[in-house]
Motif scaffolding. Structure first.
Motif, short mmCIF file in Angstrom:
data_model
loop_
_atom_site.label_atom_id
_atom_site.label_comp_id
_atom_site.label_asym_id
_atom_site.label_seq_id
_atom_site.Cartn_x
_atom_site.Cartn_y
_atom_site.Cartn_z
N THR B 50 0.83 -1.21 0.00
CA THR B 50 0.00 0.00 0.00
C THR B 50 0.86 1.25 0.00
OG1 THR B 50 -0.16 -0.02 2.42
CG2 THR B 50 -1.94 -1.09 1.22
N VAL B 55 -4.07 0.47 -2.14
CA VAL B 55 -3.39 -0.76 -2.52
C VAL B 55 -2.77 -0.58 -3.90
CG1 VAL B 55 -3.69 -3.22 -3.02
CG2 VAL B 55 -5.01 -2.16 -1.19
N VAL B 56 -1.46 -0.77 -4.00
CA VAL B 56 -0.81 -0.65 -5.30
C VAL B 56 -0.47 -2.01 -5.91
CG1 VAL B 56 0.03 1.73 -5.07
CG2 VAL B 56 1.41 -0.14 -4.17
N LEU B 57 -0.46 -3.04 -5.08
CA LEU B 57 -0.30 -4.40 -5.61
C LEU B 57 -0.85 -5.39 -4.59
CD1 LEU B 57 0.96 -5.86 -8.16
CD2 LEU B 57 2.73 -6.61 -6.59
N GLU B 72 9.10 -7.57 -7.67
CA GLU B 72 9.40 -6.23 -8.21
C GLU B 72 8.25 -5.75 -9.08
OE1 GLU B 72 12.93 -5.91 -10.63
OE2 GLU B 72 12.69 -3.74 -10.85
N PHE B 73 7.89 -4.46 -8.93
CA PHE B 73 6.86 -3.86 -9.77
C PHE B 73 7.00 -2.34 -9.71
CE2 PHE B 73 3.77 -2.06 -6.73
CZ PHE B 73 4.26 -2.59 -5.56
N ASN B 74 6.21 -1.64 -10.53
CA ASN B 74 6.23 -0.18 -10.59
C ASN B 74 4.81 0.37 -10.47
OD1 ASN B 74 9.15 0.39 -11.55
ND2 ASN B 74 8.39 -1.19 -12.93
N PHE B 75 4.67 1.47 -9.73
CA PHE B 75 3.37 2.15 -9.75
C PHE B 75 3.55 3.63 -10.00
CE2 PHE B 75 4.53 2.39 -5.23
CZ PHE B 75 4.13 3.66 -4.87
N LYS B 76 2.48 4.26 -10.52
CA LYS B 76 2.54 5.68 -10.86
C LYS B 76 2.17 6.52 -9.63
CE LYS B 76 1.46 5.00 -15.74
NZ LYS B 76 0.79 3.68 -15.74
#
Lengths: 156, 103
Positions: B50, B55-57, B72-76
């Motif tokens: 979060t 919640v971003v993932l 691993e991941f990316n959020f704006k």
């Protein structure tokens, strides 16, 4: 030692107890994000059953999903997998390993604002086709790649 | 109980790159110990990340994720100095939340 074993047995004794614990967990504010776990899909022994349990049926083959993975994995215990979806409106990305004891390895929900791309590391029991399943606007798309495993990752 | 989750969150190009390394045995339940007794399954079933309460993932895992899981991941959105939280829950109901500042 025995005590531990007893506790484990006790805990394993009732699926209902487990549900209770899960339900209790759900009630805590911090866990509102705990996704509903599709236990049936995670217990599916093969790819088809897993896809059925996910409601994916026969996914459309797509070149808009890019999987980054080695051709040959020397150690099946740690196989890096990256998945990028270029399918518009991607809602979730799942990784399935056809020949593992249970096919579904992971499912990622992608909220708006998060890039539809994830990387993780998985265990592979033997050489197998690895599938990336993408759900977008209610439809399912999939791509696959065979990864050769020199030493399996489930035995030790 | 368990070691802290290592989190690296880096702001770039208007987004945040998140790398997470969790400390967990990820036992599949398929292995046997030296005495031939099955080792019970013990693995992370859910991971939630979060940012600013959003919640971003959200990830649901089976037993096939490697020991000491990597993600691993990316959020704006997301700026330097803000924090993200990573929470995992395993099949025994154990739970751990760690926080990191975006760099």
């Amino acid at each position: 030692m025995d005590q531990t074993r007893r506790n484990v047995l006790k805990a394993g004794g009732g699926a209902s107890l487990f549900a209770l614990l899960a339900a209790a967990g759900m009630l805590q504010p911090g866990t509102a994000l705990a996704a509903d776990r599709n236990q049936k899909a995670f217990e599916a022994k093969n790819l088809k059953d897993a896809l059925d349990a996910l409601g994916a049926g026969s996914p459309i083959n797509s070149n808009d999903i890019v999987m980054t993975a080695p051709e040959i994995a020397e150690n099946g215990a740690v196989v890096p997998i990256g998945a990028v979806s270029k399918v518009p409106g991607t809602e979730s990305i799942a990784i399935l390993i056809a020949k593992n004891p249970t096919a579904l390895a992971a499912s990622f929900d992608i909220p708006a604002g998060t890039e539809p791309a994830v990387s993780t590391r998985v265990k592979m029991a033997e050489t197998s086709e690895v599938h990336v399943l993408v759900k977008a606007q209610g439809k399912y798309y999939m791509t696959k790649k065979e990864i050769k495993v020199t030493i399996g990752g489930c035995g030790g | 109980m368990t070691d802290p989750t290592r989190i690296r969150a880096t702001a770039k190009d208007g987004g945040v790159n998140v790398k997470v390394l969790m400390a967990h045995a990820m036992e599949t339940g398929q292995r046997k110990d030296d005495a031939g007794k099955p080792i019970p399954a013990h693995y992370i079933q859910h991971v939630g990340v979060t940012w600013q309460g959003k919640v971003v993932l959200s990830a649901t895992w089976g037993t096939a994720i490697s020991k000491n899981p990597f993600l691993e991941f990316n959020f704006k959105g997301g700026k330097k100095g803000e924090t993200i939280q990573v929470t995992w829950t395993d099949n025994k109901g154990e739970k751990r939340t760690d926080e990191a500042t975006i760099n």
